[in-house]
Design a protein around this motif. Structure first.
Motif, PDB file in Angstrom:
ATOM      1  N   ALA A 219       0.827  -1.204   0.000  1.00  0.00           N
ATOM      2  CA  ALA A 219       0.000   0.000   0.000  1.00  0.00           C
ATOM      3  C   ALA A 219       0.864   1.258   0.000  1.00  0.00           C
ATOM      4  O   ALA A 219       0.577   2.223  -0.712  1.00  0.00           O
ATOM      5  CB  ALA A 219      -0.939  -0.007   1.204  1.00  0.00           C
ATOM      6  N   ARG A 220       1.952   1.253   0.787  1.00  0.00           N
ATOM      7  CA  ARG A 220       2.866   2.401   0.797  1.00  0.00           C
ATOM      8  C   ARG A 220       3.468   2.616  -0.580  1.00  0.00           C
ATOM      9  O   ARG A 220       3.593   3.751  -1.051  1.00  0.00           O
ATOM     10  CB  ARG A 220       3.977   2.193   1.820  1.00  0.00           C
ATOM     11  N   SER A 221       3.826   1.537  -1.237  1.00  0.00           N
ATOM     12  CA  SER A 221       4.399   1.630  -2.581  1.00  0.00           C
ATOM     13  C   SER A 221       3.384   2.231  -3.557  1.00  0.00           C
ATOM     14  O   SER A 221       3.730   3.088  -4.373  1.00  0.00           O
ATOM     15  CB  SER A 221       4.834   0.251  -3.059  1.00  0.00           C
ATOM     16  N   ASP A 222       2.143   1.786  -3.463  1.00  0.00           N
ATOM     17  CA  ASP A 222       1.088   2.313  -4.341  1.00  0.00           C
ATOM     18  C   ASP A 222       0.870   3.808  -4.105  1.00  0.00           C
ATOM     19  O   ASP A 222       0.693   4.570  -5.051  1.00  0.00           O
ATOM     20  CB  ASP A 222      -0.222   1.559  -4.127  1.00  0.00           C
ATOM     21  N   LEU A 223       0.887   4.225  -2.844  1.00  0.00           N
ATOM     22  CA  LEU A 223       0.705   5.641  -2.527  1.00  0.00           C
ATOM     23  C   LEU A 223       1.861   6.484  -3.071  1.00  0.00           C
ATOM     24  O   LEU A 223       1.655   7.578  -3.586  1.00  0.00           O
ATOM     25  CB  LEU A 223       0.570   5.845  -1.025  1.00  0.00           C
ATOM     26  N   LYS A 224       3.072   5.967  -2.931  1.00  0.00           N
ATOM     27  CA  LYS A 224       4.229   6.694  -3.459  1.00  0.00           C
ATOM     28  C   LYS A 224       4.123   6.842  -4.975  1.00  0.00           C
ATOM     29  O   LYS A 224       4.403   7.917  -5.517  1.00  0.00           O
ATOM     30  CB  LYS A 224       5.526   5.967  -3.104  1.00  0.00           C
ATOM     31  N   SER A 225       3.730   5.777  -5.648  1.00  0.00           N
ATOM     32  CA  SER A 225       3.581   5.834  -7.107  1.00  0.00           C
ATOM     33  C   SER A 225       2.521   6.849  -7.508  1.00  0.00           C
ATOM     34  O   SER A 225       2.715   7.625  -8.447  1.00  0.00           O
ATOM     35  CB  SER A 225       3.202   4.462  -7.656  1.00  0.00           C
ATOM     36  N   ALA A 226       1.405   6.851  -6.797  1.00  0.00           N
ATOM     37  CA  ALA A 226       0.333   7.796  -7.099  1.00  0.00           C
ATOM     38  C   ALA A 226       0.806   9.228  -6.878  1.00  0.00           C
ATOM     39  O   ALA A 226       0.519  10.114  -7.693  1.00  0.00           O
ATOM     40  CB  ALA A 226      -0.887   7.494  -6.232  1.00  0.00           C
ATOM     41  N   GLY A 227       1.533   9.451  -5.804  1.00  0.00           N
ATOM     42  CA  GLY A 227       2.061  10.792  -5.528  1.00  0.00           C
ATOM     43  C   GLY A 227       3.018  11.252  -6.605  1.00  0.00           C
ATOM     44  O   GLY A 227       2.987  12.414  -7.025  1.00  0.00           O
ATOM     45  N   GLU A 228       3.860  10.366  -7.074  1.00  0.00           N
ATOM     46  CA  GLU A 228       4.803  10.710  -8.134  1.00  0.00           C
ATOM     47  C   GLU A 228       4.058  11.032  -9.437  1.00  0.00           C
ATOM     48  O   GLU A 228       4.424  11.954 -10.163  1.00  0.00           O
ATOM     49  CB  GLU A 228       5.799   9.578  -8.361  1.00  0.00           C
ATOM     50  N   LYS A 229       3.010  10.280  -9.711  1.00  0.00           N
ATOM     51  CA  LYS A 229       2.227  10.533 -10.934  1.00  0.00           C
ATOM     52  C   LYS A 229       1.539  11.892 -10.867  1.00  0.00           C
ATOM     53  O   LYS A 229       1.461  12.605 -11.866  1.00  0.00           O
ATOM     54  CB  LYS A 229       1.201   9.418 -11.147  1.00  0.00           C
ATOM     55  N   VAL A 230       1.050  12.265  -9.702  1.00  0.00           N
ATOM     56  CA  VAL A 230       0.415  13.573  -9.528  1.00  0.00           C
ATOM     57  C   VAL A 230       1.441  14.677  -9.742  1.00  0.00           C
ATOM     58  O   VAL A 230       1.176  15.668 -10.428  1.00  0.00           O
ATOM     59  CB  VAL A 230      -0.253  13.693  -8.142  1.00  0.00           C
ATOM     60  N   LYS A 231       2.623  14.507  -9.162  1.00  0.00           N
ATOM     61  CA  LYS A 231       3.682  15.504  -9.347  1.00  0.00           C
ATOM     62  C   LYS A 231       4.038  15.646 -10.822  1.00  0.00           C
ATOM     63  O   LYS A 231       4.220  16.752 -11.317  1.00  0.00           O
ATOM     64  CB  LYS A 231       4.932  15.117  -8.551  1.00  0.00           C
ATOM     65  N   ASP A 232       4.132  14.520 -11.523  1.00  0.00           N
ATOM     66  CA  ASP A 232       4.450  14.553 -12.951  1.00  0.00           C
ATOM     67  C   ASP A 232       3.361  15.274 -13.751  1.00  0.00           C
ATOM     68  O   ASP A 232       3.652  15.997 -14.690  1.00  0.00           O
ATOM     69  CB  ASP A 232       4.634  13.134 -13.503  1.00  0.00           C
ATOM     70  N   ALA A 233       2.107  15.068 -13.359  1.00  0.00           N
ATOM     71  CA  ALA A 233       0.998  15.703 -14.074  1.00  0.00           C
ATOM     72  C   ALA A 233       1.065  17.223 -13.938  1.00  0.00           C
ATOM     73  O   ALA A 233       0.754  17.949 -14.890  1.00  0.00           O
ATOM     74  CB  ALA A 233      -0.340  15.176 -13.546  1.00  0.00           C
ATOM     75  N   PHE A 234       1.478  17.717 -12.777  1.00  0.00           N
ATOM     76  CA  PHE A 234       1.544  19.164 -12.579  1.00  0.00           C
ATOM     77  C   PHE A 234       2.793  19.788 -13.204  1.00  0.00           C
ATOM     78  O   PHE A 234       2.823  20.989 -13.416  1.00  0.00           O
ATOM     79  CB  PHE A 234       1.467  19.510 -11.085  1.00  0.00           C
ATOM     80  N   LYS A 235       3.784  18.980 -13.478  1.00  0.00           N
ATOM     81  CA  LYS A 235       5.001  19.495 -14.116  1.00  0.00           C
ATOM     82  C   LYS A 235       4.757  19.836 -15.577  1.00  0.00           C
ATOM     83  O   LYS A 235       5.456  20.636 -16.148  1.00  0.00           O
ATOM     84  CB  LYS A 235       6.134  18.468 -14.023  1.00  0.00           C
ATOM     85  N   ARG A 236       3.775  19.221 -16.173  1.00  0.00           N
ATOM     86  CA  ARG A 236       3.506  19.421 -17.610  1.00  0.00           C
ATOM     87  C   ARG A 236       2.713  20.620 -17.871  1.00  0.00           C
ATOM     88  O   ARG A 236       2.110  21.355 -17.495  1.00  0.00           O
ATOM     89  CB  ARG A 236       2.800  18.207 -18.180  1.00  0.00           C
TER      90      ARG A 236
END
Length: 57
Positions: A40-57
């Motif tokens: 679950a921690r791994s999934d949350l980290k992945s989701a957080g990274e994806k959100v950060k990537d979405a805002f970088k664009r």
């Protein structure tokens, strides 16, 4: 998300799956829960990274 972060998250997720299965095989509910928690921690980290990537664009 950098390749290093992806690899770390996948490694953590895999470790969680192994721990969960080990808990099931040895009939150890605590170890099984630790494995699920790690996944679950791994999934949350992945989701957080994806959100950060979405805002970088």
């Amino acid at each position: 998300m950098s390749a290093v972060d992806k690899a770390k998250n996948k490694a953590q997720q895999l470790g969680g799956k192994v721990k969960e299965k080990a808990g099931q095989v040895t009939n150890n509910p605590q170890r099984e829960q630790e494995g699920k928690s790690k996944q679950a921690r791994s999934d949350l980290k992945s989701a957080g990274e994806k959100v950060k990537d979405a805002f970088k664009r």
